[in-house]
Design an enzyme around this catalytic site. Structure first.
Site, PDB file in Angstrom:
ATOM      1  N   HIS A   1       0.809  -1.216   0.000  1.00 39.13           N
ATOM      2  CA  HIS A   1       0.000   0.000   0.000  1.00 39.13           C
ATOM      3  C   HIS A   1       0.842   1.265   0.000  1.00 39.13           C
ATOM      4  O   HIS A   1       0.350   2.338  -0.332  1.00 39.13           O
ATOM      5  CB  HIS A   1      -0.922  -0.003   1.220  1.00 39.13           C
ATOM      6  CG  HIS A   1      -1.880   1.147   1.237  1.00 39.13           C
ATOM      7  ND1 HIS A   1      -1.598   2.357   1.840  1.00 39.13           N
ATOM      8  CD2 HIS A   1      -3.116   1.295   0.693  1.00 39.13           C
ATOM      9  CE1 HIS A   1      -2.616   3.187   1.678  1.00 39.13           C
ATOM     10  NE2 HIS A   1      -3.545   2.574   0.989  1.00 39.13           N
ATOM     11  N   CYS A   2       2.129   1.166   0.361  1.00 38.26           N
ATOM     12  CA  CYS A   2       2.913   2.384   0.602  1.00 38.26           C
ATOM     13  C   CYS A   2       3.685   2.883  -0.609  1.00 38.26           C
ATOM     14  O   CYS A   2       3.384   3.954  -1.136  1.00 38.26           O
ATOM     15  CB  CYS A   2       3.877   2.153   1.773  1.00 38.26           C
ATOM     16  SG  CYS A   2       3.044   1.949   3.362  1.00 38.26           S
ATOM     17  N   ILE A   3       4.683   2.141  -1.054  1.00 41.58           N
ATOM     18  CA  ILE A   3       5.611   2.648  -2.063  1.00 41.58           C
ATOM     19  C   ILE A   3       4.924   2.970  -3.396  1.00 41.58           C
ATOM     20  O   ILE A   3       5.210   4.004  -4.002  1.00 41.58           O
ATOM     21  CB  ILE A   3       6.782   1.668  -2.291  1.00 41.58           C
ATOM     22  CG1 ILE A   3       7.453   1.335  -0.948  1.00 41.58           C
ATOM     23  CG2 ILE A   3       7.807   2.265  -3.249  1.00 41.58           C
ATOM     24  CD1 ILE A   3       7.985   2.540  -0.206  1.00 41.58           C
TER      25      ILE A   3
ATOM     26  N   LEU B   1       1.877   3.938  -3.900  1.00 37.66           N
ATOM     27  CA  LEU B   1       0.785   4.914  -3.791  1.00 37.66           C
ATOM     28  C   LEU B   1       1.171   6.221  -3.103  1.00 37.66           C
ATOM     29  O   LEU B   1       0.817   7.310  -3.565  1.00 37.66           O
ATOM     30  CB  LEU B   1      -0.395   4.289  -3.035  1.00 37.66           C
ATOM     31  CG  LEU B   1      -0.931   2.948  -3.552  1.00 37.66           C
ATOM     32  CD1 LEU B   1      -2.122   2.520  -2.717  1.00 37.66           C
ATOM     33  CD2 LEU B   1      -1.314   3.039  -5.018  1.00 37.66           C
ATOM     34  N   ASP B   2       1.883   6.122  -1.991  1.00 36.17           N
ATOM     35  CA  ASP B   2       2.123   7.300  -1.157  1.00 36.17           C
ATOM     36  C   ASP B   2       2.774   8.470  -1.893  1.00 36.17           C
ATOM     37  O   ASP B   2       2.355   9.626  -1.723  1.00 36.17           O
ATOM     38  CB  ASP B   2       2.965   6.928   0.059  1.00 36.17           C
ATOM     39  CG  ASP B   2       2.212   6.007   1.016  1.00 36.17           C
ATOM     40  OD1 ASP B   2       1.041   5.695   0.727  1.00 36.17           O
ATOM     41  OD2 ASP B   2       2.794   5.601   2.026  1.00 36.17           O
TER      42      ASP B   2
END
Length: 442
Positions: free
Chosen positions: A279-281, A283-284
């Protein structure tokens, strides 16, 4: 004598936190919310976990976990102590003193922030919460979200932030599958709308986390998480670009990295791969890119990193094609085994996994693909069809495509029983003629 109600709300909540009588509500029982809820339950706080998924709620109330990083035994113990309960009834928010929002913050199809889950949580909170409540957003988002979507909405509803209700942002730092760092050992950053907000947020998290790092504003806390993950995205993109270059130069990038990291200063190793997942790299950084555009600032590093990282699955497909060509075999009709579909080692999470993109590309080119992943029993393809994975490792394939490095896979058997292997995770440091690696096409 007049009672100072503004001080009273703060002091009442602080007293409840320090005596562990504060009741905690956690909205979202996913990879962030459930671990947080169980950690507070371990400290003998009463925790109510909210989720719109009735099946998830039923599973938790049966004392079972659906998250690999949270053992079922921990949920069962929390239930037995009567410190944890799950619910889909958001009216019960009026029973809690502290609310942590841990809902998804995905991107839309046009790569813009999808704040619908946060907005839905805030709508339930404003409808049901009592005054004196501390609300903390943990979901990764763009700077300004906490102030605009939570604090301002509470003010519109008639609650004065900082005296009648308290609002903070504290970025989650969950790393699924990481056995080296316990979540309690990772410092917890927290920023508040007012100084009293951050004081209460610090008191709240200090009950569980060994170190709490207060910052001046919610925007600083929001930006902290985006900086952390954008840093990783940009550096991963750089090393992925170096991987493609080294393939063209006939140089083993993995050996280069091994040599470079012997320098005790000025170098931090990053490693190439088939793309970025979770979910992080993926999207963020786009949350930060989108927010920059609002100010007429276009972050070229973020955009370029996104382009490079999202191109890696196609690069893997090309490596597969090249490897099959050396066997005088077309990718159309080839029998392939994809080993690993989770986005990282030793987890069951396939969110944004580059393996899903490689799977789709190989299918479109006519390959017959089986998938083996001991952590993932099934996944959904691009058409939302449920794809079952193999229950055991099999041979007799034209090529093996290793997408994930799991600790419980017999890679020696793969090496010995197959004559064409595409290794995207540097399983073997040694050179083998039948192993084709990202960053070193042998």
């Amino acid at each position: 004598m007049l009672i100072n109600l503004e001080t009273n709300y703060k002091q009442q909540l602080l007293e409840k936190i320090n005596t562990k009588t504060a009741k905690i509500g956690v909205i979202g029982m996913g990879y962030v919310g459930l671990p947080l809820a169980i950690e507070f339950a371990k400290k003998d706080f009463q925790v109510l976990g909210f989720d719109v998924d009735a099946n998830k709620v039923a599973t938790l109330n049966d004392g079972k976990s659906h998250i690999l990083d949270v053992p079922t035994a921990e949920v069962a113990i929390a239930k037995a102590k009567k410190c944890f309960e799950a619910s889909s009834d958001f009216a019960a928010l009026n029973e809690v003193d502290i609310i942590s929002i841990c809902v998804p913050t995905p991107l839309t199809a046009s790569h813009e922030p999808d704040m619908s889950y946060v907005k839905a949580a805030v709508a339930s909170i404003t409808q049901h919460m009592k005054r004196g409540t501390l609300i903390v957003l943990e979901s990764t988002t763009y700077p300004g979200t906490t102030r605009e979507l939570i604090a301002d909405e509470l003010e519109k509803a008639g609650d004065k932030v900082g005296t009648e209700v308290f609002v903070c942002f504290s970025p989650e730092r969950i790393d699924p599958g990481n056995t080296e760092f316990d979540s309690r050992d990772v410092p917890k950053v927290v920023g508040g709308i007012t100084s009293d907000c951050v004081m209460l947020g610090r008191a709240y998290y200090s009950q569980v986390f060994k170190e709490v790092v207060p910052v001046s504003t919610t925007e600083v806390a929001e930006m902290t998480k985006l900086l952390e993950n954008t840093f990783r995205s940009v550096n991963i993109a750089f090393i992925n670009e170096m991987a493609v270059l080294c393939e063209k130069l006939g140089i083993d990038l993995w050996e280069v990295i091994g040599a470079a990291k012997t320098k005790p200063f000025g170098f931090m190793p990053f490693y190439p791969g088939p793309g970025v997942g979770g979910h992080c790299i993926p999207l963020d950084p786009m949350y930060l890119y989108w927010k920059g555009k609002e100010k007429n600032h276009f972050s070229r590093f973020i955009e370029l990193a996104q382009q490079i990282n999202t191109a890696m699955p196609t690069h893997v497909t090309q490596i597969v094609s090249n490897a099959l060509n050396k066997k005088q075999k077309s990718i159309s009709g080839a029998r392939l085994l994809m080993v690993g579909v989770a986005y990282k080692s030793d987890i069951d999470d396939v969110r944004e996994s580059p393996a899903l993109e490689v799977y789709e590309e190989l299918k479109q080119l006519g390959a017959n693909i089986e998938v083996y992943d001991p952590f993932v029993a099934s996944f959904r393809d691009a058409k939302n069809n449920k794809i079952q994975t193999n229950s055991k490792l099999t041979n007799n394939h034209d090529a093996i495509v290793i997408m994930t490095k799991h600790s419980n896979i017999d890679y020696t058997a793969i090496l010995e029983n197959n004559d064409c292997i595409i290794d995207t995770r540097n399983i073997w440091n040694e050179k083998y003629e039948h192993v084709h690696k990202i960053g070193s096409m042998y």
